[in-house]
Design a protein around this motif. Sequence first.
Motif, short mmCIF file in Angstrom:
data_model
loop_
_atom_site.label_atom_id
_atom_site.label_comp_id
_atom_site.label_asym_id
_atom_site.label_seq_id
_atom_site.Cartn_x
_atom_site.Cartn_y
_atom_site.Cartn_z
N PHE A 24 0.82 -1.21 0.00
CA PHE A 24 0.00 0.00 0.00
C PHE A 24 0.86 1.26 0.00
N LEU A 25 1.97 1.22 0.73
CA LEU A 25 2.87 2.39 0.74
C LEU A 25 3.44 2.65 -0.66
N TRP A 26 3.61 1.58 -1.45
CA TRP A 26 4.08 1.79 -2.82
C TRP A 26 2.99 2.35 -3.72
N VAL A 27 1.73 2.10 -3.39
CA VAL A 27 0.64 2.78 -4.09
C VAL A 27 0.75 4.29 -3.86
N ILE A 28 1.06 4.67 -2.63
CA ILE A 28 1.23 6.09 -2.30
C ILE A 28 2.41 6.67 -3.07
N VAL A 29 3.51 5.91 -3.17
CA VAL A 29 4.67 6.37 -3.95
C VAL A 29 4.25 6.65 -5.39
N TYR A 30 3.48 5.76 -5.98
CA TYR A 30 3.04 5.95 -7.36
C TYR A 30 2.14 7.18 -7.48
N ILE A 31 1.31 7.43 -6.49
CA ILE A 31 0.44 8.61 -6.52
C ILE A 31 1.29 9.89 -6.47
N THR A 33 4.31 10.14 -7.56
CA THR A 33 4.98 10.22 -8.86
C THR A 33 4.04 10.79 -9.92
N ILE A 34 2.80 10.35 -9.90
CA ILE A 34 1.81 10.87 -10.85
C ILE A 34 1.59 12.36 -10.60
N ARG A 35 1.55 12.76 -9.34
CA ARG A 35 1.41 14.18 -9.04
C ARG A 35 2.60 14.97 -9.56
N SER A 36 3.80 14.39 -9.46
CA SER A 36 5.00 15.06 -9.98
C SER A 36 4.93 15.20 -11.49
N ILE A 37 4.42 14.18 -12.16
CA ILE A 37 4.28 14.25 -13.62
C ILE A 37 3.35 15.40 -14.00
N ARG A 38 2.25 15.51 -13.30
CA ARG A 38 1.26 16.54 -13.63
C ARG A 38 1.75 17.94 -13.22
N ARG A 39 2.45 18.02 -12.11
CA ARG A 39 2.86 19.33 -11.58
C ARG A 39 4.17 19.80 -12.19
N ASN A 40 5.17 18.91 -12.25
CA ASN A 40 6.52 19.30 -12.66
C ASN A 40 6.90 18.83 -14.06
N PHE A 81 -1.97 -0.53 -13.26
CA PHE A 81 -2.75 0.54 -13.87
C PHE A 81 -2.17 1.91 -13.51
N LEU A 82 -1.73 2.09 -12.27
CA LEU A 82 -1.08 3.35 -11.90
C LEU A 82 0.21 3.54 -12.70
N ASP A 83 0.94 2.45 -12.88
CA ASP A 83 2.20 2.52 -13.59
C ASP A 83 2.01 2.84 -15.07
N CYS A 84 0.85 2.51 -15.63
CA CYS A 84 0.59 2.85 -17.02
C CYS A 84 0.67 4.36 -17.22
N TYR A 85 0.15 5.12 -16.26
CA TYR A 85 0.22 6.58 -16.37
C TYR A 85 1.67 7.05 -16.22
N ILE A 86 2.42 6.39 -15.34
CA ILE A 86 3.82 6.76 -15.15
C ILE A 86 4.61 6.53 -16.43
N VAL A 87 4.35 5.42 -17.10
CA VAL A 87 5.04 5.13 -18.36
C VAL A 87 4.61 6.14 -19.43
N TYR A 88 3.33 6.52 -19.43
CA TYR A 88 2.88 7.59 -20.32
C TYR A 88 3.70 8.86 -20.07
N GLY A 89 3.95 9.16 -18.79
CA GLY A 89 4.78 10.31 -18.45
C GLY A 89 6.20 10.16 -18.98
N ARG A 163 13.38 19.87 -5.53
CA ARG A 163 11.96 20.17 -5.72
C ARG A 163 11.30 19.26 -6.76
N LEU A 164 12.10 18.54 -7.54
CA LEU A 164 11.54 17.59 -8.49
C LEU A 164 11.16 16.27 -7.83
N PHE A 165 11.57 16.08 -6.58
CA PHE A 165 11.35 14.83 -5.88
C PHE A 165 10.57 15.08 -4.60
N SER A 166 9.86 14.07 -4.16
CA SER A 166 9.04 14.17 -2.95
C SER A 166 9.73 13.46 -1.79
#
Length: 225
Positions: A24-31, A33-40, A81-89, A163-166
């Motif tokens: 579950f903590l890795w689900v949070i990591v992916y979230i 990362t997705i926020r970083s893709i959208r923001r940064n 499924f979360l990683d699909c968006y990361i790969v899109y990024g 600032r590129l990393f959380s």
Amino acid sequence: MLGVLLNLNDYTPYEHVCFAVGCFLWVIVYIFTIRSIRRNQFVDIPLISACANISWEFLWSWVFTTDMGELYVWGYRIWFFLDCYIVYGLFRYGYKQILIPALARKHQLVTTFGIVAWLVMLYFYIKLYDAPLSHMGAYSGYILSILMGTLYITLFLSMNNTRLFSYASVWCAGLGNLLVTLFCFSHFTDWFLLSMCVFTTILNAAYILIFASQRKPAAHELSTA
């Protein structure tokens, strides 16, 4: 174990708690990362590791099946499924990770090759060695964890921009891996696997310390600007 939510015959409640919370903590990591893709417009998971991750998750979601229970089958699929968006990024912004201009211009080809190569290699490794031994991807997963732990540090230092990393993501990844390591020490006795667990923990701790040391000067610069 298909049709059963949790396999309590082969795994103890303690092992389920460690593994489930770690995942579950890795689900949070992916979230994060997705926020970083959208923001940064930046993917903070190393490109090669992200290619390996989605290959591993695809295989354990749709080709091989864990015996820990249906909860984990769908947990792996959520990762996928979360990683699909990361790969899109990666296909959009992965060039920002590559410091060699000739490769950066071909980052989409590099990403495609990485995914295909990891799919093929992991398929045969899991089929011949991992699935018969661990039934849930422990061996292949920790090989990738050592790779990721190393590349996280090199990517972070090469970007020279905290600032590129959380920082929260770094802690979630480290704690998630630590809980899975506790699961492995409880369930397995093979010291090849357990040694990978130990070295993954060391790499994660080093990354947290490096991030913290870089974070303090950045915070001081912002406060005095």
